[in-house]
Design a protein around this motif. Structure first.
Motif, PDB file in Angstrom:
ATOM      1  N   GLY A  96      -5.506  -8.525  -1.776  1.00  0.00           N
ATOM      2  CA  GLY A  96      -6.240  -7.587  -3.085  1.00  0.00           C
ATOM      3  C   GLY A  96      -6.612  -6.542  -2.865  1.00  0.00           C
ATOM      4  O   GLY A  96      -6.075  -5.318  -3.330  1.00  0.00           O
ATOM      5  N   ARG A 153      -2.207  -4.564 -13.751  1.00  0.00           N
ATOM      6  CA  ARG A 153      -2.878  -5.620 -13.316  1.00  0.00           C
ATOM      7  C   ARG A 153      -3.026  -6.988 -13.679  1.00  0.00           C
ATOM      8  O   ARG A 153      -3.562  -7.365 -14.747  1.00  0.00           O
ATOM      9  CB  ARG A 153      -4.371  -5.263 -12.885  1.00  0.00           C
ATOM     10  N   GLY A 205       0.098  -4.965 -10.830  1.00  0.00           N
ATOM     11  CA  GLY A 205      -0.930  -4.527 -10.130  1.00  0.00           C
ATOM     12  C   GLY A 205      -1.348  -5.840 -10.068  1.00  0.00           C
ATOM     13  O   GLY A 205      -0.367  -6.824 -10.412  1.00  0.00           O
ATOM     14  N   SER A 239      -4.953   2.466 -14.360  1.00  0.00           N
ATOM     15  CA  SER A 239      -5.175   1.675 -14.321  1.00  0.00           C
ATOM     16  C   SER A 239      -4.940   0.675 -15.318  1.00  0.00           C
ATOM     17  O   SER A 239      -5.903   0.989 -16.127  1.00  0.00           O
ATOM     18  CB  SER A 239      -5.719   0.969 -13.075  1.00  0.00           C
ATOM     19  N   LEU A 277     -13.360  -2.501  -6.550  1.00  0.00           N
ATOM     20  CA  LEU A 277     -11.805  -3.153  -6.187  1.00  0.00           C
ATOM     21  C   LEU A 277     -12.554  -3.911  -4.941  1.00  0.00           C
ATOM     22  O   LEU A 277     -13.022  -3.880  -4.109  1.00  0.00           O
ATOM     23  CB  LEU A 277     -11.462  -2.160  -5.845  1.00  0.00           C
ATOM     24  N   THR A 304       0.807  -1.161  -0.095  1.00  0.00           N
ATOM     25  CA  THR A 304      -0.486  -0.176   0.250  1.00  0.00           C
ATOM     26  C   THR A 304       0.819   1.460  -0.253  1.00  0.00           C
ATOM     27  O   THR A 304       0.496   2.223  -0.949  1.00  0.00           O
ATOM     28  CB  THR A 304      -1.053   0.025   1.474  1.00  0.00           C
ATOM     29  N   GLU A 326      -7.679  -7.529  -7.585  1.00  0.00           N
ATOM     30  CA  GLU A 326      -7.500  -5.739  -6.956  1.00  0.00           C
ATOM     31  C   GLU A 326      -8.572  -6.279  -6.998  1.00  0.00           C
ATOM     32  O   GLU A 326      -9.185  -5.030  -6.286  1.00  0.00           O
ATOM     33  CB  GLU A 326      -6.946  -4.700  -7.590  1.00  0.00           C
ATOM     34  N   LYS A 380      -3.089  -4.168  -2.395  1.00  0.00           N
ATOM     35  CA  LYS A 380      -2.596  -3.644  -3.824  1.00  0.00           C
ATOM     36  C   LYS A 380      -3.204  -2.747  -4.588  1.00  0.00           C
ATOM     37  O   LYS A 380      -3.021  -1.828  -5.080  1.00  0.00           O
ATOM     38  CB  LYS A 380      -2.527  -5.263  -4.519  1.00  0.00           C
ATOM     39  N   ALA A 381      -4.978  -2.876  -4.315  1.00  0.00           N
ATOM     40  CA  ALA A 381      -5.654  -2.362  -4.559  1.00  0.00           C
ATOM     41  C   ALA A 381      -5.155  -0.418  -4.470  1.00  0.00           C
ATOM     42  O   ALA A 381      -4.778   0.290  -4.944  1.00  0.00           O
ATOM     43  CB  ALA A 381      -7.147  -2.551  -4.867  1.00  0.00           C
TER      44      ALA A 381
END
Length: 311
Positions: free
Chosen positions: A143, A168, A116, A233, A136, A94, A120, A146-147
């Motif tokens: 997850g 991702r 990513g 993303s 998300l 994070t 996520e 990571k998101a």
């Protein structure tokens, strides 16, 4: 960029994707690769910078006066499901990506790519491909961490006017995977004629060959450096769903071993297993022109043959 020698910094160079990417980049013309991590990347031709921890002040100290054209940040915590300590997930997944964006700017980089994960995304209905605007994850810590890291990194990049992409990556497979993962465990046991205990195998996944992952990371790097894509993303995937059962049967066919060695249903599904996880790669294709080149059949054959050759 064809006439320019590019200096690329990568983190996570000892991991599955990192080792393959390092080798892939070294084979490109006019690319210098520097790997930053706690252990040296073993790929010939890579310049290693080893540090005790991926901690911002330590990184800045060891890289003082060094510049890069781009940063590809692959390092993450919790790749192995048994290694998901809360503090590590938050600090590494994070907080570190946004810190790497700041570091990239301080060291002259003109682009940063964050690795990513398909984890996520919040689980979707079967048959519904995931686009980048899908909800998300907020319940499962890996997850969600990571998101959150991807969002913070992109916001930081936007604030600093740093071109950035959070890619991702879906279910990568291929030579060099850790032994506990599906492909190497299948190859290892089937080669010895052992019975392989599996779940029912009905989960649908977007399996992407490791070399397609590397080419996607590279094409994204070039597109960011050339100003051809926007910060955001993007899904790095094939857009094709296949069951775990199909994957396993494909490996058995390539190895020419009896299908009866595949004991489907001998293991229960994990409590948090997602039934359907397939991405939509159209946004990345539109921005970079990249698309996957390996079908599952071709990718499995390539991966199995290389895995057996290196055993």
């Amino acid at each position: 960029m064809s006439d320019t020698i590019l200096r690329i910094l990568i983190t996570g160079g000892t991991g599955f994707i990192g080792r393959r990417l390092a080798r892939w980049l070294v084979d490109r013309e006019r690319v210098n690769v520097v790997a930053l991590g706690r252990r040296p990347c073993t790929v010939a031709g890579v310049e290693n910078v080893t540090i005790p921890e991926l901690e911002p002040s330590t990184i800045s100290s060891v890289l003082h006066g060094v510049s890069f054209d781009a940063v590809i940040h692959l390092a993450a915590a919790g790749i192995h499901p048994a290694d998901r300590e809360i503090g590590s997930l938050i600090s590494t997944n994070t907080m570190l990506p946004a810190q790497m964006v700041q570091l990239a700017q301080r060291h002259g980089a003109h682009a940063i790519i964050i690795a990513g994960s398909s984890a996520e995304y919040f689980p979707t209905r079967a048959g519904e491909k995931l686009s980048e605007i899908a909800p998300l994850e907020y319940r499962k810590l890996y997850g969600a961490s990571k998101a959150a890291g991807g969002l913070l990194a992109l916001a930081t990049a936007n604030q600093l006017n740093m071109p950035a992409a959070n890619l991702r990556i879906f279910n990568a497979y291929g030579p060099g995977e850790a032994k506990h993962r599906l492909l190497p465990s299948l190859v290892s046991q089937l080669e010895r004629g052992q019975r392989v205990e599996l779940s029912a195998g009905k989960q649908i996944r977007d399996f992407i060959h490791i070399d397609d992952v590397c080419s996607g990371l590279w094409e994204t790097t070039l597109a960011l450096l050339d100003g051809r894509m926007v910060t955001g993303s993007f899904n790095l995937c094939t857009g094709e769903g296949h069951s775990v059962e199909m994957f396993a049967r494909g490996v058995a066919d390539i190895m020419q071993v009896p299908q009866q060695l595949l004991a489907f249903g001998a293991l229960p599904l994990r409590a948090d297993d997602t039934p359907y996880l397939v991405g939509d790669p159209s946004a990345l294709h539109a921005q970079t022109g990249w698309h996957s080149s390996f079908s599952l059949e071709r990718g499995l054959r390539h991966a199995v043959e290389q895995s057996l050759h290196t055993r």
